[in-house]
Design a protein around this motif. Structure first.
Motif, PDB file in Angstrom:
ATOM      1  N   SER A  22     -12.528  18.479  -9.381  1.00 28.37           N
ATOM      2  CA  SER A  22     -11.205  17.873  -9.510  1.00 28.37           C
ATOM      3  C   SER A  22     -11.299  16.683 -10.455  1.00 28.37           C
ATOM      4  CB  SER A  22     -10.680  17.425  -8.142  1.00 28.37           C
ATOM      5  OG  SER A  22     -10.531  18.529  -7.270  1.00 28.37           O
ATOM      6  N   VAL A  23     -10.603  16.753 -11.588  1.00 25.02           N
ATOM      7  CA  VAL A  23     -10.610  15.690 -12.588  1.00 25.02           C
ATOM      8  C   VAL A  23      -9.390  14.816 -12.365  1.00 25.02           C
ATOM      9  CG1 VAL A  23     -10.599  15.159 -15.044  1.00 25.02           C
ATOM     10  CG2 VAL A  23     -11.843  17.179 -14.208  1.00 25.02           C
ATOM     11  N   MET A  24      -9.597  13.556 -12.005  1.00 25.99           N
ATOM     12  CA  MET A  24      -8.491  12.638 -11.722  1.00 25.99           C
ATOM     13  C   MET A  24      -8.072  11.858 -12.964  1.00 25.99           C
ATOM     14  SD  MET A  24      -8.100  13.468  -8.649  1.00 25.99           S
ATOM     15  CE  MET A  24      -6.844  12.275  -8.200  1.00 25.99           C
ATOM     16  N   SER A  25      -9.001  11.628 -13.919  1.00 23.35           N
ATOM     17  CA  SER A  25      -8.660  10.902 -15.133  1.00 23.35           C
ATOM     18  C   SER A  25      -9.549  11.390 -16.266  1.00 23.35           C
ATOM     19  CB  SER A  25      -8.820   9.389 -14.949  1.00 23.35           C
ATOM     20  OG  SER A  25     -10.178   9.062 -14.686  1.00 23.35           O
TER      21      SER A  25
END
Length: 231
Positions: free
Chosen positions: A217-220
């Motif tokens: 999961s890439v948040m930024s």
């Protein structure tokens, strides 16, 4: 008796045009080659001769030509056939590999290779054939009256069409095909067929299958580019 059928709902319009009301039978290799001699076989030979004559000028017409697809025989559907020949939906096919994937892959290869279509309208009581330019750009749809013993050649790669024949009818249809280059195996495919005035869409993933397991999961996300640019 010759076996007739309907194509799957999702691909039928791509082959036979919008609002199709005909059943189809694929000719055998002997029939496609004009053997044995007969009325239908004479029409097949005549259509093939026209196709190869056009193919000899394919370069000047802006497309490549390699071979003719096996012709299909199109016949009107009467009331007795409406229930028995209702087109099957690919979504209802349970066996994935032997079911929906085969017709979809065949259809995508067909779209990649086909250029011109030849439609030999042998018997009918009239009707209209509509050609719909795919790119739009102000080009209008074209209506061509249907009549017996009429052969139409059109660029199926540039135009969608609708064969709206009236009464009992019989027609032969084939396509001028180009050899496929840089063929890749399909891993995933998503298909949305066109409608009049709107483009269709085929999304193909020729790469490896998506791996199973935990997903990241890439948040930024930040990027650095030349010229002291940050994003």
């Amino acid at each position: 008796d010759r076996p007739f059928s309907r194509m799957q709902q999702e691909v039928e319009a791509g082959y036979l045009g919008f609002d199709n009301n005909t059943k189809v039978a694929v000719l055998t290799e002997e029939e496609a080659a004009g053997r044995p001699a007969g009325i239908l076989d004479a029409c097949t030979r005549h259509m093939a001769a026209v196709g190869y004559a056009v193919g000899s000028r394919a370069g000047a017409l802006g497309f490549g030509f390699g071979w003719m697809r096996s012709p299909v025989l199109r016949m009107s559907i009467d009331k007795m056939d409406e229930d028995e020949l209702f087109p099957e939906a690919l979504a209802d096919m349970v066996d994935e590999e032997a079911g929906w994937s085969g017709p979809i892959h065949e259809f995508v290869r067909f779209v990649q290779c086909r250029h011109a279509s030849l439609l030999f309208m042998l018997q009918n009581t009239g009707g209209d054939l509509w050609l719909y330019p795919k790119d739009g750009a102000g080009r209008r749809s074209v209506r061509i009256p249907i009549a017996p013993n009429r052969l139409l050649v059109f660029r199926h790669d540039q135009m969608d069409y609708s064969y709206q024949v009236r009464g009992p009818s019989l027609a032969l249809q084939t396509w001028m095909m180009e050899d496929l280059r840089n063929s890749q195996q399909f891993k995933e495919i998503s298909l949305q067929l066109p409608t009049p005035g709107e483009r269709g869409m085929v999304v193909i993933n020729p790469g490896p299958q998506v791996p199973d397991g935990p997903k990241a999961s890439v948040m930024s996300l930040a990027t650095r580019m030349p010229g002291e640019a940050w994003g």
